[in-house]
Write an enzyme that holds these catalytic residues in place. Structure first.
Site, PDB file in Angstrom:
ATOM      1  N   HIS A  63       0.016  -2.723  18.463  1.00 30.64           N
ATOM      2  CA  HIS A  63      -1.194  -3.529  18.473  1.00 30.64           C
ATOM      3  C   HIS A  63      -0.920  -4.965  18.056  1.00 30.64           C
ATOM      4  O   HIS A  63       0.130  -5.291  17.482  1.00 30.64           O
ATOM      5  CB  HIS A  63      -2.246  -2.918  17.535  1.00 30.64           C
ATOM      6  CG  HIS A  63      -1.822  -2.852  16.106  1.00 30.64           C
ATOM      7  ND1 HIS A  63      -1.814  -3.949  15.259  1.00 30.64           N
ATOM      8  CD2 HIS A  63      -1.386  -1.805  15.351  1.00 30.64           C
ATOM      9  CE1 HIS A  63      -1.410  -3.582  14.070  1.00 30.64           C
ATOM     10  NE2 HIS A  63      -1.124  -2.289  14.090  1.00 30.64           N
ATOM     11  N   CYS A 112       2.743   1.454  12.263  1.00 32.89           N
ATOM     12  CA  CYS A 112       2.472   0.966  13.613  1.00 32.89           C
ATOM     13  C   CYS A 112       3.504  -0.086  14.012  1.00 32.89           C
ATOM     14  O   CYS A 112       4.301  -0.541  13.191  1.00 32.89           O
ATOM     15  CB  CYS A 112       1.071   0.359  13.691  1.00 32.89           C
ATOM     16  SG  CYS A 112      -0.266   1.570  13.534  1.00 32.89           S
TER      17      CYS A 112
END
Length: 416
Positions: free
Chosen positions: A336, A355
């Protein structure tokens, strides 16, 4: 002979004669066309005349009158022999009409819409024979209930274009105990000719894929022929569906947590290198081949939902507008955009909770950021390979990540 004997003899003769007379009366009636025999012939003639006036049209309704657990796909079919259909009415028990269509040759009828589960329907049919004589038939049936049926929710969507790593994934709303029967009712084929095998992760999930990634530009077809298939005792399938999706360009991206760079490749050639920030040493990112399963221009990420909480039980982070987020695992791994970290961390320091972060801006409205570029150039089904994090390989069923199993392991999970 004494008078007594004479009287007894005369009585016996009279009785015998009476019997003969009675018998003669019955047979005489046949000969003369009168009596009971005559009435029988007359009734036979009436019945024959009535039969000649009846329609020869023979109507057949499926399912039979009074049926329960009827199919929502194959139920309510009407056919006629020796005649043509003139009117068919299908309604729910409360009188709500259901759309249907008589075939061009007027020999059959079926609903135009799928029936509802756990619903009682009534059918009223009229047909005519070649002489215009009408025949009528009626039936009532109840479709299978949700408790006695199962449905498979599948991905990807019909008509979509996806990346080369996209498996067919089917999640059933009931535990399947007769896996072989259900798997026989599901076929996945590709115009590429690649062999496709299916793997059961558990009683509710089956994924299908080829040995290598799908060939770009190919078309994949999923056929669900599960109507009436008994998936578990007393639980039947209801789906009859064909789904096709297209495989787009071959894009695979490689995240290297050691160099903190991501190479985006198409057809094996690097088209862009993007600086990244992966999981910190305390919160390493899973390694392995991961498939993008969802895309969000903006989404909320709360640490509490994935087990990152502080001493008060609150999430260690709660970011309500994470830009350009793409899911890599069910457990919460994303690649992201990151607007809250200094630009200097990308390509230099691994700082995330697991992430993979790309430099971005708040609001997700700048198309020139690395996060926006990667989002706009990625498809659901694209593969992101994460390497050199020091963590374990992601579980194959954590997301759409069955590529982390060998072909032999994958095929060993088939029920056939």
């Amino acid at each position: 002979m004494t008078d007594g004997k004479r009287r007894r003899g005369l009585m016996a003769a009279s009785a015998l004669l009476g019997g003969v007379l009675v018998l003669s009366g019955c047979s005489g009636g046949d000969d003369n066309g009168s009596g009971d025999g005559g009435n029988g012939d007359s009734q036979s003639q009436v019945d024959e005349a009535a039969a000649k006036k009846s329609s020869e049209a023979q109507i057949k309704i499926t399912p039979k009158d009074g049926s329960t657990n009827a199919s929502i796909n194959k139920a309510a079919t009407v056919t006629v022999a020796k005649g043509t259909l003139t009117e068919v009415k299908l309604t729910t028990a409360d009188g709500t009409p259901v759309e249907g269509e008589i075939s061009a040759d007027k020999k059959s009828w079926k609903p135009s819409v799928q029936l509802e589960r756990a619903t009682t329907y009534k059918l009223s049919v009229t047909a005519e024979d070649s002489e215009g004589r009408a025949a009528h038939e009626n039936a009532s049936f109840t479709t299978v209930s949700p408790a006695n049926s199962f449905i498979g929710t599948f991905t990807p969507d019909d008509g979509s274009t996806v990346g080369v790593g996209m498996p067919v994934s089917i999640n059933f709303d009931k535990a399947i105990t007769n896996k072989a029967a259900v798997q026989k009712g599901i076929t996945v084929t590709s115009t590429s000719g690649q062999e496709v095998a299916c793997h059961w992760f558990n009683a509710n999930r089956m994924d299908c894929r080829p040995e290598k990634y799908w060939q770009e530009g190919s078309t994949v077809t999923l056929k669900l022929a599960l109507d009436g298939v008994e998936g578990a005792e007393g639980v039947y399938g209801v789906q009859q569906k064909t789904v096709t999706f297209k495989i787009g360009r071959n894009q695979v991206s490689y995240v290297d947590a050691k160099t903190k760079q991501m190479k985006v490749t198409q057809d094996g050639k690097t088209i862009r290198t993007i600086p990244i920030s992966a999981g910190s040493p305390e919160n390493k990112t899973y390694e392995g081949q991961m498939v993008i399963s969802e895309k969000f221009k903006e989404t909320r990420m709360n640490g509490a939902t994935v087990g990152f909480t502080d001493d008060d039980g609150e999430g260690e982070y709660d970011i309500k507008d994470v830009p350009h987020a793409m899911r890599l695992s069910t457990s919460g791994t994303f690649i992201h955009g990151n607007y809250w970290g200094a630009k200097s961390i990308f390509g230099n320091v691994n700082t995330s909770h697991g992430c993979v972060g790309l430099q971005d801006v708040k609001g997700a409205n700048d198309p020139n950021t690395p996060g926006a570029w990667f989002y706009n150039n990625s498809l659901i089904g694209d593969v992101v390979v994460v390497q050199n994090t020091g963590d374990k390989t992601i579980a194959p069923d954590n997301g759409l990540n069955g590529w982390n199993m060998s072909w032999e392991q994958w095929k060993a999970g088939s029920a056939l």
